[in-house]
Design an enzyme around this catalytic site. Structure first.
Site, PDB file in Angstrom:
ATOM      1  N   GLY A 121      -3.195   3.698  -6.159  1.00 19.74           N
ATOM      2  CA  GLY A 121      -4.605   3.829  -5.783  1.00 19.74           C
ATOM      3  C   GLY A 121      -3.962   5.041  -4.669  1.00 19.74           C
ATOM      4  O   GLY A 121      -5.081   5.578  -4.385  1.00 19.74           O
ATOM      5  N   CYS A 122      -3.320   6.327  -5.883  1.00 22.19           N
ATOM      6  CA  CYS A 122      -3.411   7.604  -4.876  1.00 22.19           C
ATOM      7  C   CYS A 122      -4.594   8.644  -4.864  1.00 22.19           C
ATOM      8  O   CYS A 122      -4.729   8.807  -6.174  1.00 22.19           O
ATOM      9  CB  CYS A 122      -2.155   8.489  -5.777  1.00 22.19           C
ATOM     10  SG  CYS A 122      -1.853  10.414  -5.261  1.00 22.19           S
ATOM     11  N   GLY A 123      -5.207   8.569  -3.875  1.00 18.48           N
ATOM     12  CA  GLY A 123      -5.875   9.403  -3.722  1.00 18.48           C
ATOM     13  C   GLY A 123      -6.102  11.259  -4.315  1.00 18.48           C
ATOM     14  O   GLY A 123      -7.302  11.566  -4.402  1.00 18.48           O
ATOM     15  N   LEU A 124      -4.835  11.562  -4.849  1.00 17.85           N
ATOM     16  CA  LEU A 124      -5.024  12.881  -5.194  1.00 17.85           C
ATOM     17  C   LEU A 124      -4.586  12.595  -6.677  1.00 17.85           C
ATOM     18  O   LEU A 124      -4.864  13.666  -7.519  1.00 17.85           O
ATOM     19  CB  LEU A 124      -4.284  13.363  -4.078  1.00 17.85           C
ATOM     20  CG  LEU A 124      -4.627  13.851  -3.085  1.00 17.85           C
ATOM     21  CD1 LEU A 124      -3.828  14.891  -1.809  1.00 17.85           C
ATOM     22  CD2 LEU A 124      -5.809  14.826  -3.238  1.00 17.85           C
ATOM     23  N   CYS A 125      -3.446  12.152  -7.069  1.00 20.28           N
ATOM     24  CA  CYS A 125      -3.177  12.420  -8.655  1.00 20.28           C
ATOM     25  C   CYS A 125      -4.134  12.442  -9.931  1.00 20.28           C
ATOM     26  O   CYS A 125      -5.277  12.094  -9.515  1.00 20.28           O
ATOM     27  CB  CYS A 125      -2.153  11.004  -8.435  1.00 20.28           C
ATOM     28  SG  CYS A 125      -0.961  10.578  -8.140  1.00 20.28           S
TER      29      CYS A 125
END
Length: 404
Positions: A121-125
């Site tokens: 759930g990385c918000g920037l990848c």
């Protein structure tokens, strides 16, 4: 969503038992491990993102994700939402969450199509530009205010409600705490971004307004979490760990109060402390009041107190003969010390915080009281110290005797 509604760890793949060998005992034992699975998010039949997430509360997760990404303005804009196991669709492991939105919203989504596939759930990848990583955040407009004690209570209520966390020791949690209600909602996930998305979705689907409470996290605070909390409309974000420097800058710009390293014995307020009654102008005003009271106590002309001070002489011409204050001046010092002690005690509530509050008061007196004021309060304590609060008295006991 109330705490009692949080699913048990074993529900829907939230955790699974595995057998492991203990060293150096050499025995076998079972341990619950947190679940993690690919979750495909689709809009109007088009795949938008594949996220790794703990497969519980996936409807909340998808709703929160759509809100955080600005795909929909509110939960009502999701015309339908369906969670399907991949196996039921002829696939392998994982889940697909199918959402349908209005054509205008879908057209906007196509215009800024993202290819997002990130670990846990990385918000920037997957963002296609640097500007997209640091978008402008609409300022938080909620006017609710809280005390530091409430922030600490909100965080303290998080850990006991973490079923997945207690079972696996591997889950992040995001909660929403409201004065008078306590912990209103809590969501857990292997990813901290996912946990907050799940919380946002749960609140939106339940029609809860985040503007009158505190969002609490078990993790460090990166900029994406500040962005998500601000979009949620929460006035305060509190976490058990520290924020990044960029997160502090974003919170300051968004008007979000950010508290970190929240523990039972204190916390650190990084931005907008006025919402917690701790703004720097208030501190400056306190210092100005102290200086004014000290001048009133000492007198500005030769008509000051004489012969009515403590042993060693009273004021004469505003000077400090032998270090004593008159009765009126001493009463002001006591009142000022008690006010300062009350201020810092609010930041370190309860008996466990008294030592920290006393240390902070002592540091304040050393930094901002003139030597003759410190000599006066020390002499008063030596004579009995009647009327000083316990925190104020403990603080004075820490003071070094100023040179004459």
């Amino acid at each position: 969503m109330r705490r009692s509604d949080v699913p048990p760890p074993e529900a829907a793949g939230g955790a699974a038992g595995v057998v492991r060998r203990l060293w150096p005992a050499g025995t076998l034992a079972e341990r619950l491990l947190i679940g993690e699975a690919p979750v495909a998010l689709t809009f109007n039949g088009t795949s938008h993102a594949v996220m790794m997430a703990t497969p519980v509360d996936l409807a909340d997760f998808a709703t929160g994700f759509a809100l955080a990404e600005g795909i929909v303005p509110d939960a009502g804009a999701l015309e339908s939402l369906e969670v399907l196991p991949a196996a039921a669709l002829g696939g392998g492991a994982g889940f697909e969450v199918r959402m349908w939105i209005g054509e205008a919203a879908m057209e906007r989504l196509r215009a800024r199509r993202r290819a997002l596939a990130g670990p846990s759930g990385c918000g920037l990848c997957g963002l296609e530009s640097l500007d997209a990583a640091l978008p402008a955040i609409a300022p938080v407009t909620a006017r609710a205010t809280f005390s530091v004690a409430q922030v600490m209570a909100a965080v303290a209520g998080l850990q006991p409600a973490q079923r997945l966390g207690q079972a696996t020791r591997a889950a992040h949690a995001a909660g929403f705490w409201r004065p008078g209600s306590g912990l209103v909602a809590l969501r857990e996930d292997v990813g901290r971004h996912n946990a907050l998305d799940k919380l946002a979705g749960a609140l939106a689907r339940a029609g809860e307004d985040a503007g009158d409470g505190i969002v609490v996290l078990t993790s460090r605070v990166s900029i994406e979490l500040v962005q998500k909390a601000a979009r949620l409309g929460a006035p305060v974000l509190a976490a058990v760990s520290a924020p990044t420097a960029l997160a502090v800058q974003a919170a300051q710009a968004a008007g979000l109060t950010l508290a970190g390293i929240v523990r039972a014995d204190g916390c650190e307020i990084f931005t907008h402390p006025a919402r917690l009654g701790l703004d720097e102008p208030e501190r400056r005003a306190m210092r100005e009041r102290e200086a004014m009271s000290e001048r009133e106590a000492g007198g500005d002309t030769g008509g000051g107190d004489t012969g009515s001070g403590h042993a060693g002489g009273g004021h004469a011409g505003g000077g400090h003969g032998g270090g004593g204050h008159g009765a009126a001046g001493t009463a002001r010092l006591v009142r000022m010390a008690n006010q300062i002690a009350q201020f810092f005690a609010a930041q370190h509530p309860g008996p466990p915080g008294e030592a920290a509050a006393a240390a902070a008061v002592a540091d304040h007196l050393t930094s901002f009281w003139e030597p003759r004021m410190r000599r006066g309060i020390l002499a008063y304590v030596a004579a009995g110290g009647t009327g000083l609060s316990p925190v104020a008295a403990a603080a004075v006991a820490r003071l070094a005797v100023p040179a004459a």
